[in-house]
Design an enzyme around this catalytic site. Structure first.
Site, short mmCIF file in Angstrom:
data_model
loop_
_atom_site.label_atom_id
_atom_site.label_comp_id
_atom_site.label_asym_id
_atom_site.label_seq_id
_atom_site.Cartn_x
_atom_site.Cartn_y
_atom_site.Cartn_z
N SER A 93 43.79 38.65 52.40
CA SER A 93 43.50 37.40 53.16
C SER A 93 42.72 37.49 54.30
O SER A 93 42.65 38.59 54.90
CB SER A 93 45.11 36.73 53.40
OG SER A 93 45.95 36.68 52.37
N1 SAH Z 1 49.50 40.36 51.21
C1 SAH Z 1 48.43 40.89 50.61
C2 SAH Z 1 47.38 39.70 49.90
C3 SAH Z 1 47.70 40.02 48.35
S1 SAH Z 1 46.82 38.75 47.40
C4 SAH Z 1 47.41 41.74 51.61
O1 SAH Z 1 47.77 41.67 52.62
O2 SAH Z 1 46.62 42.32 50.89
C5 SAH Z 1 48.40 38.33 46.47
C6 SAH Z 1 49.06 39.55 45.81
O3 SAH Z 1 50.13 39.02 45.11
C7 SAH Z 1 48.32 40.28 44.66
O4 SAH Z 1 48.29 41.57 44.82
C8 SAH Z 1 48.93 39.88 43.54
O5 SAH Z 1 49.03 40.85 42.56
C9 SAH Z 1 50.21 39.63 44.16
N2 SAH Z 1 51.28 38.77 43.22
C10 SAH Z 1 50.96 37.66 42.08
N3 SAH Z 1 52.04 37.52 41.70
C11 SAH Z 1 53.19 38.17 42.02
C12 SAH Z 1 54.37 38.18 41.74
N4 SAH Z 1 55.13 37.48 40.77
N5 SAH Z 1 55.49 39.09 42.25
C13 SAH Z 1 54.91 40.00 43.24
N6 SAH Z 1 53.59 40.10 43.72
C14 SAH Z 1 52.72 39.07 42.96
#
Ligand code: SAH
Length: 244
Positions: A93
């Site tokens: 993000s």
């Molecule tokens: N917090 C992260 C942002 C990641 S983007 C950072 O600081 O880099 C969102 C993430 O959510 C992705 O890696 C995606 O694979 C994950 N995601 C999507 N659906 C999910 C679920 N049902 N359970 C766990 N993670 C999930």
């Protein structure tokens, strides 16, 4: 002979101790590095300037080495005012959004926090600079493995990671003082509401995949009543379910 030995051991020990000292600083907690100025600049011009004031959040954003959480080809862009790709169709993000969500959660040194969507591990690291314990769940296995390696290489000891569908939260460590969801859901998963402590706060983007979503702050009162407040329009990658 004895004297010589003592002297020698002093001169041998000194550089070793120096290395250990600077080595310890060089972990998560922000020794000077090539990106220190970029990080200060990011906090001043992207975060403080947009109204983030929490005295826990600002130093945490300045400490976490964001360039360690992006692919090596994107290190030079790590402190830009935008999200960046991290592979597998996912993104880290924008720094301001990480700061905003962290501030909304009102995390302090006694907090136990759950994150859904570990991704690169960056948001977890920012939370871990402030909170007592961070539990983070990622559905994409290679991202779970890579973020786990990054976080341990940087020396974070208060973060636990899990490779699962975060829709169900992480019940064994519940209830949580704060829950942050970093992927957008069509609705707030009921297990997450259940795992939030009375008096706790949850921040979650709600809305359709790849369209404009609402960043929602959910508060659970001491008597268990739920209130919601829309904070901003955002665009997050979707919360996916196993099999999708
Ligand atoms: N917090 C992260 C942002 C990641 S983007 C950072 O600081 O880099 C969102 C993430 O959510 C992705 O890696 C995606 O694979 C994950 N995601 C999507 N659906 C999910 C679920 N049902 N359970 C766990 N993670 C999930």
């Amino acid at each position: 002979m004895k004297k010589l030995k003592r002297g020698a051991s002093f001169f041998i020990c000194f550089p070793v101790m120096t290395l250990l000292f600077f080595g310890a600083l060089g972990t998560a907690a922000g020794a000077d590095d090539a990106y220190t100025a970029a990080r200060k600049d990011m906090v001043l011009h992207q975060i403080k300037s947009r109204g983030i004031v929490d005295p826990n959040v600002l130093p945490a954003m300045e400490r976490v080495l964001r360039h360690e959480f992006v692919p090596s080809s994107r290190k030079k862009d790590a402190y830009d005012d935008r999200p960046l790709p991290i592979g597998y169709g996912q993104t880290i993000s924008q720094p301001y959004i990480v700061a905003l969500m962290t501030q909304l959660l009102k995390v302090d040194h006694d907090s136990t926090v759950l994150e859904i969507g570990t991704g690169s591990g960056y948001q977890a690291a920012v939370l871990a600079e402030i909170a007592k314990a961070v539990y983070t769940v990622e559905i994409v296995q290679p991202l779970h493995v890579r973020s786990g390696k990054t976080l341990s290489r940087l020396g974070y000891k208060n973060i636990s990671t899990l490779n699962k569908d975060g829709y169900f939260g992480w019940a064994v460590h519940a209830p949580y003082d704060a829950i942050v969801v970093t992927c957008a859901a069509d609705f707030v998963p009921p297990p997450l509401i259940k795992q939030l402590k009375p008096g706790g706060r949850m921040c979650i983007p709600v809305g359709p995949p790849f369209k404009v979503q609402h960043l929602v702050l959910i508060t659970k009162t001491e008597t268990g009543t739920i209130s919601t407040k829309v904070i901003a329009s955002v665009r997050f990658v979707p919360l996916t379910r196993k099999g999708e």
